[in-house]
Every structure is written in structure tokens, then in C-alpha cells.
Design an enzyme around this catalytic site. Structure first.
Site, short mmCIF file in Angstrom:
data_model
loop_
_atom_site.label_atom_id
_atom_site.label_comp_id
_atom_site.label_asym_id
_atom_site.label_seq_id
_atom_site.Cartn_x
_atom_site.Cartn_y
_atom_site.Cartn_z
N SER A 1 0.83 -1.20 0.00
CA SER A 1 0.00 0.00 0.00
C SER A 1 0.87 1.26 0.00
CB SER A 1 -0.93 -0.08 1.21
OG SER A 1 -2.06 0.74 1.04
N ASP B 1 -9.30 -5.41 -4.13
CA ASP B 1 -8.90 -4.00 -4.03
C ASP B 1 -9.86 -3.18 -4.90
OD1 ASP B 1 -6.62 -3.19 -2.40
OD2 ASP B 1 -5.41 -4.61 -3.55
N HIS C 1 -7.34 -6.03 0.34
CA HIS C 1 -6.15 -5.21 0.57
C HIS C 1 -5.32 -5.68 1.78
CE1 HIS C 1 -4.15 -1.33 -0.10
NE2 HIS C 1 -4.08 -1.18 1.20
N1 LIG Z 1 -7.89 3.89 6.84
C1 LIG Z 1 -7.62 2.83 5.90
C2 LIG Z 1 -6.51 1.98 6.43
C3 LIG Z 1 -5.54 1.63 5.36
O1 LIG Z 1 -5.67 2.05 4.26
C4 LIG Z 1 -4.39 0.73 5.67
C5 LIG Z 1 -4.28 0.14 6.91
C6 LIG Z 1 -3.23 -0.72 7.18
C7 LIG Z 1 -2.28 -1.00 6.23
C8 LIG Z 1 -2.38 -0.42 4.97
C9 LIG Z 1 -3.43 0.46 4.69
N2 LIG Z 1 -3.54 1.05 3.45
C10 LIG Z 1 -2.54 1.72 2.79
O2 LIG Z 1 -1.49 2.13 3.24
C11 LIG Z 1 -8.86 2.00 5.69
O3 LIG Z 1 -9.79 2.06 6.51
O4 LIG Z 1 -8.93 1.28 4.71
#
Ligand SMILES: N[C@@H](CC(=O)c1ccccc1NC=O)C(=O)O
Length: 307
Positions: free
Chosen positions: A164, A249, A281
Site C-alpha cells: 500500500s 482491491d 487489501h
Molecule cells: N484507513 C484505511 C486503512 C488503510 O488504508 C491501511 C491500513 C493498514 C495498512 C495499509 C493500509 N492502506 C494503505 O497504506 C482503511 O480504513 O482502509
């Protein structure tokens, strides 16, 4: 894998036509999960990360909290296989969390299956926002990789993996200038998992309240854009770059991965594109705790070049 020529014909950024609400939905990974609720997914993700890290620290020879710079968060953990020689492949992982959450202390998902096969695993912390800016995070990641190269000059390849936001940071290393870091790492492969490569849409979602990116910040730190503008030749044309996205995703995450893969191919990189079946994801990363998971196997095949 997808053909290079199978790209979107218009190439206009379709996200610009989206409402603020739609953009927010597209860039909320937990809103697209299918097997559990959003909250439960996020809870499970950190639980699995915590447990895998505790298990890794109990089971393996490791060096924990090693400083790669002077700032408090410039720390990394190194997990060794049974054979603790230094002529090993090193797999370096950058966690996700929208550049504002997460740390090495709950991100050692892949340690058990990789160290069991003779791979050293490095899990890196960096200054998340609001403390760190995007520029600082990119610089810290660069520094952490140069550190691994300097400490283990006999390594049998450094493989970068990010998830991510961490995939964004790892992708920036395709364009890194190593001269000021005093070592050119022996980079042998990239695993970019469910990443974001064009940061411009992120300016328009609530996450930017902590990141405070301007348009210039976003453009300077967008590997998609830098690759298209700079037309840099790959340092090593044989270095594989795997761009990987989960079936569940969001469409914007799929678009970002596909377009980055296409830009890499146009730039001469040995890129491949993989959409992994029936994972969201978060599952795509927590499944790395399993030696039989398709992504674990892809990583091992790439490192040991059995493909
Ligand atoms: N606030 C995001 C959290 C999120 O995107 C995320 C959480 C943990 C590990 C990776 C993530 N996404 C990208 O960095 C959500 O609720 O999807």
C-alpha cells in the site's frame, strides 16, 4: 500477465471526474473487503501482524531496533535464517498505513516462511505523518536500504517489498539517487503490493489532512509521473518488478497498479502484473504468514529464480 499494449486509450485521469465522496470510497481499502466488516478486518490485520512479529522475535536469530539514522523512528529489525551467514538474500519490507499509521513492530508477517527458506528479512520503520513528510519518508527508506547494503556488502541480493503506502515508498526506489547515500544497493527485485503510484488523488481525500501534500509534493513523490517524465533507464534491465494487486482491491487501486505496470514496461523494466485471486487489501499481506500462499511462493521463486 498483461500485454504492454493493452492500455487505456484515452489516458486521461478518470479520477478527476469523481466526486470527493467517490474518491474517498475508492481510496478506503477497508470499505472493499468481502469476508468481514471493515472494523473487524483492520483489527484482524493488526492482530495477525502483532502475533507474527512476536513469534518471529521469539523463534529466530534477530537484531532488533537497529538504528539506520539518528532520528527516533529510523530503526529496523533484521530476522535471520538458521544459517546466519551474511551471504544471504535480504528481503526488505515497508509497511503500509497511508503514510500515517503502522510500524515495524507489527509488520513482520513474512518472517517465518522466508527465513525458513534461507532469506534474511528486514522490517523498516520510518517517520509517519504528521511527524514525517513524504519527502522525509522517501529519504529514510533510501537510507535504510543503503544501510543494509553497507552492513551486509556480501548480500546475495536485496529485494524490496512494500504494501500500500509502503509499495509507494518501495516504488520510489526505482528512481532513487544513491550517490548521496554512500552505497549502491545490490537490488535484485521489487514486490509492489496493492500500492499507490500517483499521489495526486490523495490530495483530495481526508488522509491529506495529516500529509499536507501540495500539488508539487504529490508530483515530486509520484513514481508514476517521475517514470513518465524522467525516462530513466533501468539500472539493471534484468531486475524483476512485480506489480501485484488483490482481486478485491478497489477499481482505483487496480487502475493505479495497471498504469504503473504499463509505465514500467514502456520504461524498459522487466515488469509483470499479477491480480491475486479472492483476496482484499489486507488478506494479501497477512497471507504472507503462510508458506503455501501464492504470493509467498512468487517471492521465493523470484529470489531463487526457479521460474
Ligand atoms: N484507513 C484505511 C486503512 C488503510 O488504508 C491501511 C491500513 C493498514 C495498512 C495499509 C493500509 N492502506 C494503505 O497504506 C482503511 O480504513 O482502509
Amino acid at each position: 500477465s498483461m500485454d504492454v499494449t493493452g492500455e487505456n486509450p484515452g489516458r486521461e485521469a478518470s479520477w478527476k471526474k469523481m466526486s470527493k465522496e467517490e474518491l474517498e470510497i475508492q481510496y478506503s481499502p477497508s470499505g472493499w473487503v468481502v469476508r468481514r466488516g471493515a472494523e473487524e478486518t483492520l483489527r484482524t490485520y493488526s492482530q495477525i501482524g502483532d502475533e507474527a512479529t512476536k513469534r518471529a522475535q521469539a523463534a529466530r536469530g534477530s537484531l532488533l531496533h537497529v538504528p539506520y539514522g539518528d532520528r527516533e523512528r529510523e530503526r529496523l529489525d533484521i530476522y535471520f535464517p538458521e544459517d546466519e551467514s551474511e551471504a544471504l538474500p535480504f528481503f526488505v519490507f515497508f509497511h503500509g498505513g497511508y503514510w500515517q499509521s503502522g510500524s515495524k513492530d507489527s509488520s513482520a508477517f513474512m518472517v517465518s516462511p522466508l527465513t525458513a527458506q534461507g532469506v534474511a528479512v528486514v522490517v523498516v520503520s520510518y517517520d509517519i505523518a504528521p511527524k514525517g513528510t513524504l519527502d522525509q519518508m522517501v529519504d529514510q527508506v533510501t537510507q535504510s536500504i543503503a544501510f543494509v547494503q553497507k552492513r551486509y556488502p556480501c548480500n546475495e541480493g536485496i529485494y524490496l517489498c512494500g504494501h500500500s503506502a509502503g509499495a509507494h515508498l518501495a516504488a520510489m526506489m526505482l528512481l532513487a539517487n544513491w550517490t548521496k547515500h554512500g552505497a549502491t544497493p545490490n537490488l535484485k527485485g521489487f514486490f509492489l503490493v496493492s500500492g499507490i503510484y500517483d499521489l495526486e488523488p490523495i490530495m483530495h481525500i481526508p488522509e491529506n489532512e495529516a500529509l499536507l501534500m501540495t500539488l508539487e509534493d504529490a508530483q515530486r513523490n509520484s513514481p508514476q509521473r517521475c517514470l513518465e517524465v524522467a525516462l530513466t533507464q533501468p539500472v539493471d534491465a534484468a531486475c524483476p518488478v512485480l506489480v501485484i494487486v488483490g482481486q478485491h482491491d478497489s477499481p482505483e487501486y487496480h487502475r493505479q497498479s495497471r498504469e504503473f505496470y504499463q509505465a514500467l514496461r514502456r520504461g524498459g523494466w522487466k515488469a509483470s502484473f499479477e491480480e491475486l485471486d479472492d483476496v482484499d487489501h489486507f488478506e494479501i499481506i497477512w497471507n504472507l504468514t503462510q508458506k503455501d500462499y501464492v504470493l509467498t511462493q512468487m517471492i521465493l521463486k523470484t529470489i531463487f529464480q526457479e521460474s
